[in-house]
Design a protein around this motif. Structure first.
Motif, PDB file in Angstrom:
ATOM      1  N   CYS A 204      55.598  59.677  64.390  1.00 31.57           N
ATOM      2  CA  CYS A 204      54.909  60.796  65.046  1.00 31.57           C
ATOM      3  C   CYS A 204      54.143  61.591  63.989  1.00 31.57           C
ATOM      4  CB  CYS A 204      55.903  61.725  65.711  1.00 31.57           C
ATOM      5  SG  CYS A 204      57.098  60.888  66.755  1.00 31.57           S
TER       6      CYS A 204
ATOM      7  N   CYS B 113      52.834  58.231  67.822  1.00 30.31           N
ATOM      8  CA  CYS B 113      52.714  59.447  68.639  1.00 30.31           C
ATOM      9  C   CYS B 113      51.917  60.476  67.848  1.00 30.31           C
ATOM     10  CB  CYS B 113      54.098  59.992  68.975  1.00 30.31           C
ATOM     11  SG  CYS B 113      54.038  61.460  70.026  1.00 30.31           S
TER      12      CYS B 113
ATOM     13  N   THR C 123      50.557  64.643  67.912  1.00 36.56           N
ATOM     14  CA  THR C 123      50.557  65.967  68.526  1.00 36.56           C
ATOM     15  C   THR C 123      49.521  66.798  67.787  1.00 36.56           C
ATOM     16  OG1 THR C 123      51.889  67.851  69.203  1.00 36.56           O
ATOM     17  CG2 THR C 123      52.553  66.803  67.132  1.00 36.56           C
TER      18      THR C 123
ATOM     19  N   ALA D 290      40.819  61.556  74.403  1.00 33.06           N
ATOM     20  CA  ALA D 290      42.019  60.849  74.895  1.00 33.06           C
ATOM     21  C   ALA D 290      41.715  59.360  75.033  1.00 33.06           C
ATOM     22  CB  ALA D 290      42.457  61.434  76.235  1.00 33.06           C
TER      23      ALA D 290
ATOM     24  N   LEU E 260      41.703  57.738  71.655  1.00 31.09           N
ATOM     25  CA  LEU E 260      43.073  57.567  71.151  1.00 31.09           C
ATOM     26  C   LEU E 260      43.756  56.394  71.846  1.00 31.09           C
ATOM     27  CD1 LEU E 260      44.082  61.321  70.803  1.00 31.09           C
ATOM     28  CD2 LEU E 260      44.125  59.632  68.953  1.00 31.09           C
TER      29      LEU E 260
ATOM     30  N   LEU F 124      47.163  54.329  70.724  1.00 35.92           N
ATOM     31  CA  LEU F 124      48.188  55.384  70.702  1.00 35.92           C
ATOM     32  C   LEU F 124      49.232  55.148  71.794  1.00 35.92           C
ATOM     33  CD1 LEU F 124      49.006  58.092  69.350  1.00 35.92           C
ATOM     34  CD2 LEU F 124      47.834  59.248  71.227  1.00 35.92           C
TER      35      LEU F 124
ATOM     36  N   TYR G 133      51.303  60.832  73.456  1.00 32.95           N
ATOM     37  CA  TYR G 133      50.762  62.107  72.965  1.00 32.95           C
ATOM     38  C   TYR G 133      51.794  63.188  73.263  1.00 32.95           C
ATOM     39  CZ  TYR G 133      47.227  65.495  71.560  1.00 32.95           C
ATOM     40  OH  TYR G 133      46.526  66.478  70.884  1.00 32.95           O
TER      41      TYR G 133
ATOM     42  N   HIS H  40      52.793  66.979  73.750  1.00 36.16           N
ATOM     43  CA  HIS H  40      52.194  68.267  74.101  1.00 36.16           C
ATOM     44  C   HIS H  40      53.263  69.000  74.906  1.00 36.16           C
ATOM     45  CE1 HIS H  40      48.424  70.487  74.133  1.00 36.16           C
ATOM     46  NE2 HIS H  40      48.562  70.752  75.423  1.00 36.16           N
TER      47      HIS H  40
ATOM     48  N   VAL I 189      45.826  63.199  79.117  1.00 33.84           N
ATOM     49  CA  VAL I 189      46.593  62.163  78.404  1.00 33.84           C
ATOM     50  C   VAL I 189      46.956  61.055  79.397  1.00 33.84           C
ATOM     51  CG1 VAL I 189      48.839  61.755  77.290  1.00 33.84           C
ATOM     52  CG2 VAL I 189      47.442  63.726  76.621  1.00 33.84           C
TER      53      VAL I 189
END
Ligand code: SAM
Ligand code: DTB
Ligand code: SF4
Length: 333
Positions: free
Chosen positions: A114, A146, A148, A157, A160, A165, A168, A170, A198
């Motif tokens: 992350c 991950c 953030t 998004a 990513l 990814l 995400y 949040h 996301v």
């Protein structure tokens, strides 16, 4: 989901009967159950969803530290607080050192890597391009990735997702009712909008909160109600206990009773049977036995490695011993 992604949840997890219509009163009643009864209910759900009691080890790295425009009262990285270390961006453009950390995390046994950016929102440009390269690199190591990094646009998004990814992060952090006591520079609705972006891009959602910020039991129930009403549930749900950092407005908050964290984890497990419930910040303040109670209550993931973003976390060796003592096995990267 992009073709390069691995699902957050494993195929072995059964599709437990899930509800998205829990009322706050029902959730508050769960939080208040006699502890033994709450643990029993949570264990029944957990055992069905995760019969091997596997635990995910997620390592965390702060890529861009401090100097954040938001005023989140718990956060040492806000420029509004004297705790702020200033905008340390030494890693933000350096893909290779970040991947070096990811490799080391994998070698130590991590399954997810992350990365955090202390931003109000992602902006296009060189740091975002570097973020995309970091995501591609982490995924190519065979780790879940991950990120953030605050709010994002649909286009970001999508990029990513294309970089592979996995998830995400949040967080909603607290209840809608308590939110303005904690953050004034953004709204709950903005948080929910980012989460929808996301989802629309096909990225897994990592969304949870913090206890120990002066909230009431009904605030905790209300946060869990919002999380459990998301459809599908967030694939991972971090439950943090406040790390009261000197220089933040919450520095004087008394530590929570560990059993309150156990109750929060158990209730999250009952409400969101197939989600990963991550026992997150605040583990250093917990005894080994309290952490094992959290695992028993349904936590199936921890942050692994001796730092979170700016504060410390138990040493990796201590965590390996903890898991061995509990008789649970980590997911392999
Ligand atoms: N800026 C981005 C954002 O706010 O979404 C990403 C980084 S932010 C530090 C990630 C999460 O860390 C926060 O949403 C909060 O839940 C958690 N966090 C930050 N400071 C914390 C603290 N002192 N104790 C517990 N959790 C904390
Ligand atoms: C989450 O829910 N907790 C992590 C991760 N997601 C990004 C962060 C915890 C931060 C604790 C305070 C710090 O180290 O700065
Ligand atoms: Fe910034 Fe995130 Fe910290 Fe809030 S929690 S001050 S948005 S880094």
């Amino acid at each position: 989901m992009s073709p390069t992604q691995t699902p957050d949840q494993t195929a072995s997890k059964p599709a437990a009967a899930t509800r998205h219509d829990w009322s706050t009163a029902e959730i508050e009643a769960l939080l208040e159950l006699p502890l033994m009864e709450l643990l029993w209910q949570a264990q029944a759900v957990h055992r069905e969803a995760n019969p091997g009691y596997r635990v995910q080890l997620a390592s965390l790295l702060s890529v861009k530290t401090g100097g954040c425009e938001e005023d989140c009262a718990y956060c040492p990285q806000s420029m509004h607080h004297s705790s702020d270390v200033g905008g340390r961006e030494d890693l933000a453009l350096q893909v290779e050192p970040v991947l070096e950390r990811a490799r080391a995390a994998k070698e130590a046994g991590a399954h997810r890597f992350c990365m955090g950016w202390a931003w109000r929102e992602i902006r296009d440009g060189a740091p975002f391009d570097a973020m995309l390269a970091m995501v591609r690199g982490v995924r190519s190591l065979g780790l879940e990735a991950c990120v953030t990094a605050g709010m994002l646009s649909d286009g970001q998004a999508q990029q990513l997702a294309e970089a592979g990814l996995t998830s995400y992060n949040h967080n909603l952090d607290t209840s809608p009712e308590h939110y303005d006591q904690i953050i004034t520079t953004r709204t709950y609705a903005e948080r929910l909008e980012t989460l929808q972006r996301v989802r629309r891009a096909g990225i897994s959602m990592c969304c949870g909160g913090i206890i120990g910020m002066g909230e009431s039991l009904s605030d905790r129930a209300s946060l869990l109600q919002v999380l459990a009403s998301l459809e599908p549930h967030p694939e991972s749900v971090p439950i943090n206990a406040l790390v009261a950092v000197e220089g933040t407005p919450l520095e004087e908050q008394p530590p929570i009773d560990a059993l309150e964290l156990v109750r929060m984890v158990a209730t999250a497990r009952i409400l969101m049977p197939s989600s990963r419930v991550r026992l997150s910040a605040g583990r250093e303040q917990l005894s080994r036995e309290a952490q094992i109670l959290c695992l028993l209550a349904g936590a199936d993931s921890i942050f692994y490695g001796d730092t979170l973003l700016t504060t410390s976390n138990p040493a990796a060796a201590a965590d390996r011993e903890l898991l061995a003592a509990a008789g649970v096995t980590p997911w392999q990267g």
